[in-house]
Design a protein around this motif. Sequence first.
Motif, mmCIF file in Angstrom:
data_model
loop_
_atom_site.group_PDB
_atom_site.id
_atom_site.type_symbol
_atom_site.label_atom_id
_atom_site.label_comp_id
_atom_site.label_asym_id
_atom_site.label_seq_id
_atom_site.Cartn_x
_atom_site.Cartn_y
_atom_site.Cartn_z
ATOM 1 N N ALA A 89 0.833 -1.205 0.000
ATOM 2 C CA ALA A 89 0.000 0.000 0.000
ATOM 3 C C ALA A 89 0.866 1.252 0.000
ATOM 4 C CB ALA A 89 -0.921 -0.006 1.218
ATOM 5 N N TYR A 90 1.928 1.242 0.809
ATOM 6 C CA TYR A 90 2.801 2.414 0.883
ATOM 7 C C TYR A 90 3.518 2.637 -0.446
ATOM 8 C CZ TYR A 90 6.085 5.803 2.795
ATOM 9 O OH TYR A 90 6.820 6.943 3.036
ATOM 10 N N ALA A 91 3.941 1.538 -1.087
ATOM 11 C CA ALA A 91 4.602 1.654 -2.388
ATOM 12 C C ALA A 91 3.630 2.215 -3.434
ATOM 13 C CB ALA A 91 5.128 0.292 -2.834
ATOM 14 N N ALA A 92 2.382 1.751 -3.393
ATOM 15 C CA ALA A 92 1.375 2.270 -4.331
ATOM 16 C C ALA A 92 1.119 3.750 -4.086
ATOM 17 C CB ALA A 92 0.074 1.471 -4.191
ATOM 18 N N LEU A 93 1.071 4.132 -2.822
ATOM 19 C CA LEU A 93 0.849 5.535 -2.478
ATOM 20 C C LEU A 93 2.007 6.397 -2.965
ATOM 21 C CD1 LEU A 93 -0.942 7.580 -0.906
ATOM 22 C CD2 LEU A 93 0.431 7.059 1.114
ATOM 23 N N LYS A 94 3.220 5.882 -2.788
ATOM 24 C CA LYS A 94 4.400 6.636 -3.222
ATOM 25 C C LYS A 94 4.412 6.816 -4.737
ATOM 26 C CE LYS A 94 8.457 8.497 -2.231
ATOM 27 N NZ LYS A 94 8.583 9.717 -1.406
ATOM 28 N N ARG A 95 3.875 5.850 -5.466
ATOM 29 C CA ARG A 95 3.802 5.933 -6.919
ATOM 30 C C ARG A 95 2.609 6.756 -7.390
ATOM 31 N NH1 ARG A 95 5.560 0.046 -6.795
ATOM 32 N NH2 ARG A 95 7.574 -0.021 -7.862
ATOM 33 N N GLY A 96 1.739 7.133 -6.455
ATOM 34 C CA GLY A 96 0.576 7.941 -6.798
ATOM 35 C C GLY A 96 -0.624 7.142 -7.256
ATOM 36 N N ASN A 97 -0.621 5.835 -6.977
ATOM 37 C CA ASN A 97 -1.730 4.976 -7.399
ATOM 38 C C ASN A 97 -2.704 4.819 -6.231
ATOM 39 O OD1 ASN A 97 -3.453 2.873 -8.212
ATOM 40 N ND2 ASN A 97 -1.860 1.996 -9.531
ATOM 41 N N GLN A 98 -3.699 5.688 -6.180
ATOM 42 C CA GLN A 98 -4.632 5.704 -5.063
ATOM 43 C C GLN A 98 -5.497 4.440 -5.001
ATOM 44 O OE1 GLN A 98 -4.921 7.916 -2.581
ATOM 45 N NE2 GLN A 98 -3.245 9.185 -3.362
ATOM 46 N N ASP A 99 -5.898 3.916 -6.141
ATOM 47 C CA ASP A 99 -6.752 2.723 -6.159
ATOM 48 C C ASP A 99 -6.026 1.520 -5.556
ATOM 49 O OD1 ASP A 99 -8.834 4.126 -7.274
ATOM 50 O OD2 ASP A 99 -8.383 3.512 -9.340
ATOM 51 N N ASP A 100 -4.775 1.318 -5.992
ATOM 52 C CA ASP A 100 -3.996 0.207 -5.444
ATOM 53 C C ASP A 100 -3.719 0.426 -3.958
ATOM 54 O OD1 ASP A 100 -4.004 -1.077 -7.817
ATOM 55 O OD2 ASP A 100 -1.880 -0.735 -8.306
ATOM 56 N N TYR A 101 -3.478 1.684 -3.605
ATOM 57 C CA TYR A 101 -3.247 1.986 -2.188
ATOM 58 C C TYR A 101 -4.446 1.558 -1.348
ATOM 59 C CZ TYR A 101 -3.358 4.592 2.163
ATOM 60 O OH TYR A 101 -3.490 4.909 3.498
ATOM 61 N N ARG A 102 -5.636 1.959 -1.749
ATOM 62 C CA ARG A 102 -6.836 1.641 -0.973
ATOM 63 C C ARG A 102 -7.082 0.130 -0.935
ATOM 64 N NH1 ARG A 102 -9.893 5.323 0.920
ATOM 65 N NH2 ARG A 102 -11.571 3.804 1.160
ATOM 66 N N SER A 103 -6.869 -0.536 -2.059
ATOM 67 C CA SER A 103 -7.069 -1.979 -2.116
ATOM 68 C C SER A 103 -6.109 -2.704 -1.171
ATOM 69 C CB SER A 103 -6.873 -2.488 -3.545
ATOM 70 O OG SER A 103 -6.940 -3.895 -3.594
ATOM 71 N N GLU A 104 -4.837 -2.360 -1.235
ATOM 72 C CA GLU A 104 -3.837 -3.021 -0.392
ATOM 73 C C GLU A 104 -4.025 -2.662 1.084
ATOM 74 O OE1 GLU A 104 -1.840 -5.324 -1.161
ATOM 75 O OE2 GLU A 104 -1.946 -5.275 -3.348
ATOM 76 N N MET A 105 -4.371 -1.409 1.350
ATOM 77 C CA MET A 105 -4.557 -1.001 2.735
ATOM 78 C C MET A 105 -5.764 -1.706 3.355
ATOM 79 S SD MET A 105 -2.697 0.813 4.671
ATOM 80 C CE MET A 105 -2.716 1.472 6.340
#
Length: 221
Positions: free
Chosen positions: A177-193
């Motif tokens: 989730a943190y890696a997705a957030l750092k890349r700016g991918n909000q959808d992946d961030y929310r899914s992983e979180m």
Amino acid sequence: MQKNKSPILSRVFKLILLIASVTLITVVLQIIGVPKWITIFIILMLYILVMVIRPIYIIYRSKSLRTIDRYISNNHQKPIFGYAYAMAHGSKEDIEQTLKRIMNTYTQQDMRDIYGANLALFQRNPSTLLAHAKKITGQEYQDYYSGHAYVMNNNFDAASESLAKLHTPWMVHSLKAYAALKRGNQDDYRSEMNQSINSAVGMQRYILHHIMRRHDNGDFT
């Protein structure tokens, strides 16, 4: 930091409720002719269940955020619970202060480094985060916090190496989730979180939930 109802009143109410329950159970057992030693044993088991087993279950195994919040709110004066309480109800300054309080309270080096890593992560300080991570004796926690430090430095290859060593589901999804957030991918961030939260229990579930809530509210931008 905003406080909930007085923990002293809550403890008094719980003590009164426990005494009333013990009295009632004792009277009922005596009426039906249960031997005195069995009555004492039952009362002792009830005390252990309420005062020891239940808190342990809430802290380490419960999935009910409401139950965990109620327990943490009643015990927020204690350093570790104070950090969780600040994450849910306090300001950024409160969170930092409670993390520093934990580091100043406990002498165990791993405790100091794990919560020091949390503080460095919160302050977005990758060098301090990595320094704390490298000193943690638990290998998985070392890899988990190292991975976050690498992501913070945009070193995704090193972060992937740390990720590959993780086995605990909430850690795996949290780092993703943190890696997705750092890349700016909000959808992946929310899914992983969400997967991280759903796979966690106890206080860890509670803290992850409020980290995501604060991000959604813009507190961590």
